[in-house]
Design a protein around this motif. Structure first.
Motif, short mmCIF file in Angstrom:
data_model
loop_
_atom_site.label_atom_id
_atom_site.label_comp_id
_atom_site.label_asym_id
_atom_site.label_seq_id
_atom_site.Cartn_x
_atom_site.Cartn_y
_atom_site.Cartn_z
N VAL A 138 16.22 -1.75 0.36
CA VAL A 138 15.08 -2.54 1.08
C VAL A 138 14.01 -3.23 0.21
N GLY A 139 14.42 -3.74 -1.00
CA GLY A 139 13.32 -4.45 -1.84
C GLY A 139 12.52 -3.69 -2.77
N PHE A 140 11.53 -4.20 -3.33
CA PHE A 140 10.46 -3.91 -4.24
C PHE A 140 9.62 -3.18 -3.28
N LEU A 141 9.57 -1.99 -3.02
CA LEU A 141 8.54 -1.13 -2.38
C LEU A 141 7.81 -0.13 -3.61
N GLY A 142 8.03 -0.60 -4.59
CA GLY A 142 7.14 -0.05 -5.62
C GLY A 142 5.57 0.15 -5.58
N PRO A 143 5.18 -1.09 -5.59
CA PRO A 143 3.58 -1.33 -5.42
C PRO A 143 3.09 -0.74 -4.00
N PRO A 144 3.78 -0.91 -3.01
CA PRO A 144 3.13 -0.02 -1.75
C PRO A 144 2.94 1.39 -2.03
N LEU A 145 4.21 1.79 -2.62
CA LEU A 145 4.22 3.35 -2.91
C LEU A 145 3.37 3.62 -3.88
N SER A 146 3.04 2.96 -4.68
CA SER A 146 2.14 3.25 -5.89
C SER A 146 0.91 3.18 -5.09
N ILE A 147 0.65 2.41 -4.33
CA ILE A 147 -0.87 2.46 -3.61
C ILE A 147 -1.08 3.75 -2.51
N VAL A 148 0.02 4.15 -1.98
CA VAL A 148 0.19 5.50 -1.38
C VAL A 148 -0.15 6.60 -2.44
N GLU A 149 0.54 6.70 -3.56
CA GLU A 149 0.32 7.62 -4.47
C GLU A 149 -1.12 7.76 -4.86
N ASP A 150 -1.69 6.45 -5.34
CA ASP A 150 -3.02 6.38 -5.88
C ASP A 150 -3.90 7.04 -4.45
N ALA A 151 -3.77 6.66 -3.48
CA ALA A 151 -4.71 6.88 -2.42
C ALA A 151 -4.54 8.54 -2.08
N SER A 152 -3.43 9.17 -2.28
CA SER A 152 -3.21 10.71 -1.88
C SER A 152 -3.79 11.22 -3.23
N SER A 153 -3.70 10.83 -4.61
CA SER A 153 -4.13 11.34 -5.74
C SER A 153 -5.83 11.61 -5.60
N ALA A 154 -6.38 10.45 -4.80
CA ALA A 154 -7.80 10.34 -4.74
C ALA A 154 -8.17 11.28 -3.68
N ALA A 155 -7.36 11.19 -2.69
CA ALA A 155 -7.83 12.30 -1.52
C ALA A 155 -7.77 13.68 -1.97
N LEU A 156 -6.62 13.98 -2.77
CA LEU A 156 -6.46 15.32 -3.24
C LEU A 156 -7.60 15.66 -4.26
N SER A 157 -8.29 14.64 -4.96
CA SER A 157 -8.93 14.91 -5.83
C SER A 157 -10.33 15.33 -5.25
N LEU A 158 -10.81 14.52 -4.26
CA LEU A 158 -11.92 14.73 -3.35
C LEU A 158 -12.03 15.95 -2.85
#
Length: 193
Positions: A138-158
């Motif tokens: 499906v191509g280079f989905l790493g950067p969008p997945l990384s943004i989802v990981e970062d958002a999940s990390s921030a949401a879990l932390s808050l």
């Protein structure tokens, strides 16, 4: 409600969040403590110092940037594994009060091991999946997945720091979201074949 009951969801949420992004949860805890929204007991109050805050900010920016470059993210994951495990151990112990209120060395050890193990397991899981996502059909989905990981990390932390009772529900949503995405990917592969 007993505050000790809320400390466990917070501890598990912060440890899981550090597995997704090692420095962001530490930065969020530091920022919340500096704003006076949370209180950190000794020795964790050092996270609210100027040196810790600005150092964590620089590390978070570096980790965020490296994680968005498909060629560098795997190297970054390897380098950040011990950092993620240490951050998970520190934040887990900060919520369980193991270091400042327990006399038992075993209690401290178990708390640090639990946080480090949770964070390390999440980090290893994401590091194992990333090359497949970057190099998959499906191509280079790493950067969008990384943004989802970062958002999940921030949401879990808050959530862990401000409303710890919702952390188990957020963790279930993250797992269900991952399952749904995995199933969609499998269906698309099957349809192509």
């Amino acid at each position: 409600m007993n505050p000790a009951l809320l400390s466990l969801p917070a501890a598990f949420g912060l440890a899981g969040a550090t597995g997704l992004n090692a420095t962001l949860p530490l930065l969020i805890v530091s920022l919340l403590a500096r704003l006076g929204l949370i209180h950190l007991g000794s020795p964790y109050d050092a996270l609210a110092s100027d040196v810790a805050f600005w150092g964590l900010l620089v590390l978070a920016v570096v980790e965020f940037t490296v994680d968005k470059v498909p060629a560098l993210d795997s190297v970054g994951h390897a380098v950040m594994l011990p950092v993620a495990a240490a951050a998970g151990a520190i934040l887990f112990a900060s919520q369980t009060g193991a270091v400042d209120s327990m006399d038992s060395g075993l209690g401290v050890l178990l708390s640090l091991l639990a946080g480090g193990t949770i964070s390390g397991a999440v980090h290893v899981g994401r590091a194992a999946i990333r090359p497949l996502v970057n190099l998959g059909s499906v191509g280079f989905l790493g950067p969008p997945l990384s943004i989802v990981e970062d958002a999940s990390s921030a949401a879990l932390s808050l959530a862990a720091m401000l409303v710890p009772i919702v952390v188990p529900f957020l963790l279930v949503l993250v797992v269900l979201g991952a399952i749904v995405l995995w199933q969609r990917r499998r269906v698309r592969r099957y349809d192509r074949a």
